[in-house]
Design a protein around this motif. Structure first.
Motif, PDB file in Angstrom:
ATOM      1  N   PHE A 299       0.374  -0.710   0.011  1.00  0.00           N
ATOM      2  CA  PHE A 299      -0.107  -0.005   0.354  1.00  0.00           C
ATOM      3  C   PHE A 299       0.732   1.226   0.341  1.00  0.00           C
ATOM      4  O   PHE A 299       1.887   1.325   0.666  1.00  0.00           O
ATOM      5  CB  PHE A 299      -0.521   0.222   1.517  1.00  0.00           C
TER       6      PHE A 299
ATOM      7  N   TYR B 249       0.197   5.125   1.204  1.00  0.00           N
ATOM      8  CA  TYR B 249      -0.810   6.247   1.605  1.00  0.00           C
ATOM      9  C   TYR B 249      -0.383   7.384   1.692  1.00  0.00           C
ATOM     10  O   TYR B 249       1.018   7.583   1.531  1.00  0.00           O
ATOM     11  CB  TYR B 249      -1.030   5.287   3.342  1.00  0.00           C
TER      12      TYR B 249
ATOM     13  N   GLN C 111      -0.270  11.327   3.519  1.00  0.00           N
ATOM     14  CA  GLN C 111      -1.428  12.544   4.291  1.00  0.00           C
ATOM     15  C   GLN C 111      -0.861  14.296   3.900  1.00  0.00           C
ATOM     16  O   GLN C 111       0.335  14.430   4.141  1.00  0.00           O
ATOM     17  CB  GLN C 111      -0.436  12.000   5.465  1.00  0.00           C
TER      18      GLN C 111
ATOM     19  N   PHE D  50       3.299   7.415   2.788  1.00  0.00           N
ATOM     20  CA  PHE D  50       3.663   6.165   3.623  1.00  0.00           C
ATOM     21  C   PHE D  50       3.776   5.032   2.884  1.00  0.00           C
ATOM     22  O   PHE D  50       2.259   4.552   2.370  1.00  0.00           O
ATOM     23  CB  PHE D  50       2.842   6.044   5.323  1.00  0.00           C
TER      24      PHE D  50
ATOM     25  N   THR E 208       1.372  -5.368   4.477  1.00  0.00           N
ATOM     26  CA  THR E 208       1.127  -6.515   4.862  1.00  0.00           C
ATOM     27  C   THR E 208       1.196  -8.204   4.670  1.00  0.00           C
ATOM     28  O   THR E 208       0.638  -8.121   3.490  1.00  0.00           O
ATOM     29  CB  THR E 208      -0.548  -6.235   5.957  1.00  0.00           C
TER      30      THR E 208
ATOM     31  N   GLY F 131      -3.016  -5.878   9.904  1.00  0.00           N
ATOM     32  CA  GLY F 131      -2.158  -5.332  10.750  1.00  0.00           C
ATOM     33  C   GLY F 131      -0.983  -4.563   9.942  1.00  0.00           C
ATOM     34  O   GLY F 131      -0.294  -5.882   9.113  1.00  0.00           O
ATOM     35  N   LEU F 132      -1.017  -3.192   9.235  1.00  0.00           N
ATOM     36  CA  LEU F 132      -0.017  -3.358   8.422  1.00  0.00           C
ATOM     37  C   LEU F 132       0.806  -2.766   9.424  1.00  0.00           C
ATOM     38  O   LEU F 132       1.127  -2.230  10.149  1.00  0.00           O
ATOM     39  CB  LEU F 132      -0.676  -1.651   7.611  1.00  0.00           C
TER      40      LEU F 132
ATOM     41  N   PHE G 182       3.999   0.005   8.452  1.00  0.00           N
ATOM     42  CA  PHE G 182       4.458   1.243   8.198  1.00  0.00           C
ATOM     43  C   PHE G 182       6.044   1.051   7.746  1.00  0.00           C
ATOM     44  O   PHE G 182       6.835   1.187   9.056  1.00  0.00           O
ATOM     45  CB  PHE G 182       3.553   2.113   8.661  1.00  0.00           C
ATOM     46  N   GLY G 183       5.965   1.996   6.302  1.00  0.00           N
ATOM     47  CA  GLY G 183       7.487   2.838   6.627  1.00  0.00           C
ATOM     48  C   GLY G 183       7.565   4.230   7.102  1.00  0.00           C
ATOM     49  O   GLY G 183       6.567   4.581   8.195  1.00  0.00           O
ATOM     50  N   LYS G 184       8.603   4.467   7.328  1.00  0.00           N
ATOM     51  CA  LYS G 184       8.804   5.964   8.282  1.00  0.00           C
ATOM     52  C   LYS G 184       8.593   7.200   8.184  1.00  0.00           C
ATOM     53  O   LYS G 184       8.114   8.218   7.898  1.00  0.00           O
ATOM     54  CB  LYS G 184      10.405   6.113   9.291  1.00  0.00           C
TER      55      LYS G 184
END
Lengths: 117, 114
Positions: free
Chosen positions: A34, A36, A38, A90, A94, A104-105, A107-109
Motif C-alpha cells: 500500500f 498512503y 497524509q 507512507f 502486510t 495489521g499494516l 508502515f515505513g517512516k
C-alpha cells in the motif's frame, strides 16, 4: 516479522517535475502493498494498493506504483507533480496469509514531499 | 456521512497514570484498528477489534488494552503510562476485517506524557 524501508525522508521538487519515492520491504512470503498519503491537516488516506496481478497499479490523483518482486520494492511514481501533492507519503505492507488476510499494516517512516511552485 | 471520529484531540497525562482514548468508526464500518505514531515515525499497529473481540495484535505490551462496543465504537486504554507512550494515536475503521477492506483513518489523539 516484516519491515518497510523508505529511502528518502525529505524530498523537495519543483512543480511539473517527475517523482519517484522508494519503498523496499523485507518479508519472505507473499505480501499486500500500500501507499498512503497524509495532506497537511488531514487524515491518512489510501493512495493505491497492490494485492496480485498486474504489478503496475494506478491510484488516485495520477499516482502509480510498480511492484518488483525480485527487488522487494514498491516505488511510487508520478510523471508531473503539482503544488497540491505536498504531503507525507507512507509505504505499508502486510503479509498475505492463507485463509484470509492479516490486517495489521507495517508502515515505513514516511517521506515528506514538498513541491515548490 | 461522518468519517472516523476520535476524542479527545489532545491529552496531557503524567507518567504512571492511565488514559482512555475513544473512536467512532465511519458509518457502515464494523471493524476498528488502532495505531501508534511516534514523532517522525510511521504508524505502528497496536490491535484490531471485530465483533467486540480483539482479532489481531501487534507488538505492544499488555499495558495497552482495548474494547469494542455493540455500536462498533472502540476504546484504547493505556495503563502505567511511560514517557515513551507520547505519540499520536490513530484509529482506523473498515467494513469487515481483511486487507481488501480499505482503512479509513481518523485525525488521531495526540497524547503527551510528562
Amino acid at each position: 516479522a516484516q519491515s518497510v524501508s523508505q529511502h528518502n525522508h525529505h524530498v523537495i521538487l519543483s512543480e511539473a517535475a517527475s517523482l519517484e519515492l522508494g519503498c523496499n520491504y523485507s518479508y519472505g512470503g507473499t505480501v499486500n502493498l500500500f501507499w498512503y498519503v497524509q495532506y497537511p491537516g488531514q487524515h491518512l488516506q489510501l493512495l493505491l494498493k497492490y494485492f496480485s496481478g498486474d504489478p503496475l497499479v494506478k491510484g488516485i490523483k495520477g499516482f502509480e506504483a510498480e511492484f518488483i518482486k525480485s527487488k522487494f520494492s514498491f516505488n511510487l511514481r508520478k510523471p508531473s507533480v503539482q503544488w497540491s501533492d505536498t504531503a507525507e507519503y507512507f509505504c505499508a505492507v502486510t503479509p498475505m496469509y492463507s485463509g484470509g488476510g492479516a490486517d495489521g499494516l507495517t508502515f515505513g517512516k514516511g517521506t515528506h514531499l514538498i513541491i515548490q511552485p | 456521512d461522518a468519517g472516523v471520529t476520535q476524542s479527545p484531540t489532545h491529552l496531557i497525562k503524567t507518567r504512571g497514570q492511565q488514559v482512555t482514548l475513544r473512536c467512532s468508526p465511519k458509518s457502515g464500518h464494523d471493524t476498528v484498528s488502532w495505531y501508534q505514531q511516534a514523532l517522525g515515525q510511521g504508524p505502528q499497529f497496536i490491535f484490531q477489534y471485530y465483533e467486540e473481540e480483539e482479532r489481531q495484535r501487534g507488538n505492544f505490551p499488555d499495558r495497552f488494552s482495548g474494547h469494542q462496543f455493540p455500536n462498533y465504537s472502540s476504546e484504547l486504554n493505556v495503563n502505567a503510562l511511560l514517557l515513551g507512550d507520547s505519540a499520536l494515536y490513530l484509529c482506523a475503521s473498515s467494513f469487515r476485517p481483511g486487507v481488501d477492506s480499505p482503512l479509513h483513518f481518523g485525525n488521531g489523539t495526540r497524547l503527551t506524557v510528562t
